[in-house]
Design a protein around this motif. Structure first.
Motif, PDB file in Angstrom:
ATOM      1  N   TRP A   1       0.792  -1.228   0.000  1.00 12.14           N
ATOM      2  CA  TRP A   1       0.000   0.000   0.000  1.00 12.14           C
ATOM      3  C   TRP A   1       0.823   1.277   0.000  1.00 12.14           C
ATOM      4  O   TRP A   1       0.273   2.362  -0.154  1.00 12.14           O
ATOM      5  N   GLY A   2       2.135   1.185   0.180  1.00 14.96           N
ATOM      6  CA  GLY A   2       2.988   2.353  -0.008  1.00 14.96           C
ATOM      7  C   GLY A   2       3.568   2.978   1.229  1.00 14.96           C
ATOM      8  O   GLY A   2       4.757   3.280   1.268  1.00 14.96           O
ATOM      9  N   ASP A   3       2.753   3.214   2.255  1.00 18.36           N
ATOM     10  CA  ASP A   3       3.275   3.861   3.460  1.00 18.36           C
ATOM     11  C   ASP A   3       2.350   3.611   4.641  1.00 18.36           C
ATOM     12  O   ASP A   3       1.310   2.951   4.520  1.00 18.36           O
ATOM     13  N   GLU A   4       2.756   4.138   5.789  1.00 19.67           N
ATOM     14  CA  GLU A   4       1.986   3.935   7.008  1.00 19.67           C
ATOM     15  C   GLU A   4       0.567   4.467   6.880  1.00 19.67           C
ATOM     16  O   GLU A   4      -0.397   3.818   7.300  1.00 19.67           O
ATOM     17  N   ARG A   5       0.420   5.656   6.309  1.00 18.79           N
ATOM     18  CA  ARG A   5      -0.905   6.259   6.186  1.00 18.79           C
ATOM     19  C   ARG A   5      -1.859   5.323   5.445  1.00 18.79           C
ATOM     20  O   ARG A   5      -3.004   5.108   5.877  1.00 18.79           O
ATOM     21  N   ALA A   6      -1.410   4.757   4.345  1.00 22.05           N
ATOM     22  CA  ALA A   6      -2.274   3.894   3.540  1.00 22.05           C
ATOM     23  C   ALA A   6      -2.664   2.630   4.304  1.00 22.05           C
ATOM     24  O   ALA A   6      -3.811   2.180   4.225  1.00 22.05           O
ATOM     25  N   VAL A   7      -1.714   2.056   5.053  1.00 20.26           N
ATOM     26  CA  VAL A   7      -2.007   0.856   5.841  1.00 20.26           C
ATOM     27  C   VAL A   7      -3.075   1.171   6.889  1.00 20.26           C
ATOM     28  O   VAL A   7      -4.055   0.428   7.053  1.00 20.26           O
ATOM     29  N   ILE A   8      -2.896   2.290   7.591  1.00 23.17           N
ATOM     30  CA  ILE A   8      -3.860   2.672   8.627  1.00 23.17           C
ATOM     31  C   ILE A   8      -5.220   2.974   8.010  1.00 23.17           C
ATOM     32  O   ILE A   8      -6.263   2.582   8.547  1.00 23.17           O
ATOM     33  N   GLU A   9      -5.225   3.657   6.866  1.00 26.68           N
ATOM     34  CA  GLU A   9      -6.494   3.959   6.191  1.00 26.68           C
ATOM     35  C   GLU A   9      -7.259   2.685   5.842  1.00 26.68           C
ATOM     36  O   GLU A   9      -8.479   2.596   6.053  1.00 26.68           O
TER      37      GLU A   9
END
Length: 259
Positions: free
Chosen positions: A69-77
């Motif tokens: 997913w690319g980065d932490e933000r995307a995983v959390i989203e």
């Protein structure tokens, strides 16, 4: 038939060296293990239900990693979107109130994301709890905390599964990320097994650990037949079936001797 459904949740985190160095420049006594220097690199959720007769049903097994997913933000989203889509289902963690939830909250603040209902702080809340921390339930009113690995070993879960439990470093290859996904998904299954054992201890009507564990393992394997731990999980299921057969045979002998 009425049933209780849970979302077993686990996350994998990594120390952010840039944040750590920034904290160190402000406070030379800054502790390396501070929650504020952790970031989410993977998350997983395993859905399972128990009906009033103790029967197990498994649902979605979902996971997300930075690699995909690319980065932490995307995983959390992705995780939060999943939880919002199951807003009526409580989240189950082990030690989540101390680690997972604070790091997810910090990630939400850093990325401007709204927490899902299960993770929102609700002072004075009434009704069913949207987040259950099994570590806290095990502790009860005492002072002793147990690690999930210790609990699983005490339950007789195979060492090979428990030894895969400790955290892992941030992967540097596609194969490494695959192993990390296997790791975080397995943790959700292990958490579900521990919750079942706890419910049995609480006297949940009709619930038997061996039969319920077989159902959980079977549901997990159906959804992840390529998982690295499938052979060991399959052997564990056979072992549980043998225990049920042995208990049945002993019961039959006792009844015959008493007639």
């Amino acid at each position: 038939m009425a049933k209780q459904t849970y979302l077993a949740l686990d996350t994998e985190m990594v120390w952010d060296e840039h944040l750590y160095e920034a904290h160190r420049s402000i406070d030379q006594k800054s502790h390396r293990h501070a929650v504020a220097v952790k970031k989410i690199m993977a998350a997983s959720v395993f859905e399972f239900s128990i009906d009033t007769e103790g029967r197990i049903e498994t649902g979605t097994l979902a996971s997300w990693t930075e690699h995909d997913w690319g980065d932490e933000r995307a995983v959390i989203e992705q995780l939060f979107d999943f939880l919002r889509a199951h807003s009526e289902t409580p989240v189950l963690t082990f030690g989540g109130l101390a680690t997972d939830v604070p790091v997810l909250l910090l990630g939400s603040m850093a990325h401007g994301l709204a927490l899902p209902p299960q993770l929102v702080d609700q002072p004075g809340r009434r009704g069913p709890r949207p987040h259950l921390d099994l570590a806290l339930q095990l502790k009860g009113g005492g002072r002793t905390w147990s690690h999930l690995s210790q609990v699983l070993l005490r339950m007789g879960v195979p060492d090979e599964l428990v030894s895969a439990k400790p955290g892992v470093a941030q992967p540097s290859s596609a194969a490494g990320w695959k192993s990390l996904r296997d790791h975080v998904e397995l943790d959700c299954l292990l958490l579900a097994l521990a919750k079942i054992a706890w419910l049995v201890a609480q006297g949940f009507d009709g619930l038997r650990f061996q039969a319920a564990a077989i159902g959980l393992v079977a549901g997990f394997i159906r959804r992840r037949p390529e998982h690295a731990m499938v052979p060991i999980l399959a052997d564990y299921s056979v072992e549980l079936q043998s225990e049920i057969a042995d208990h049945f045979e002993i019961g039959c002998r006792v009844r015959l001797m008493s007639t």
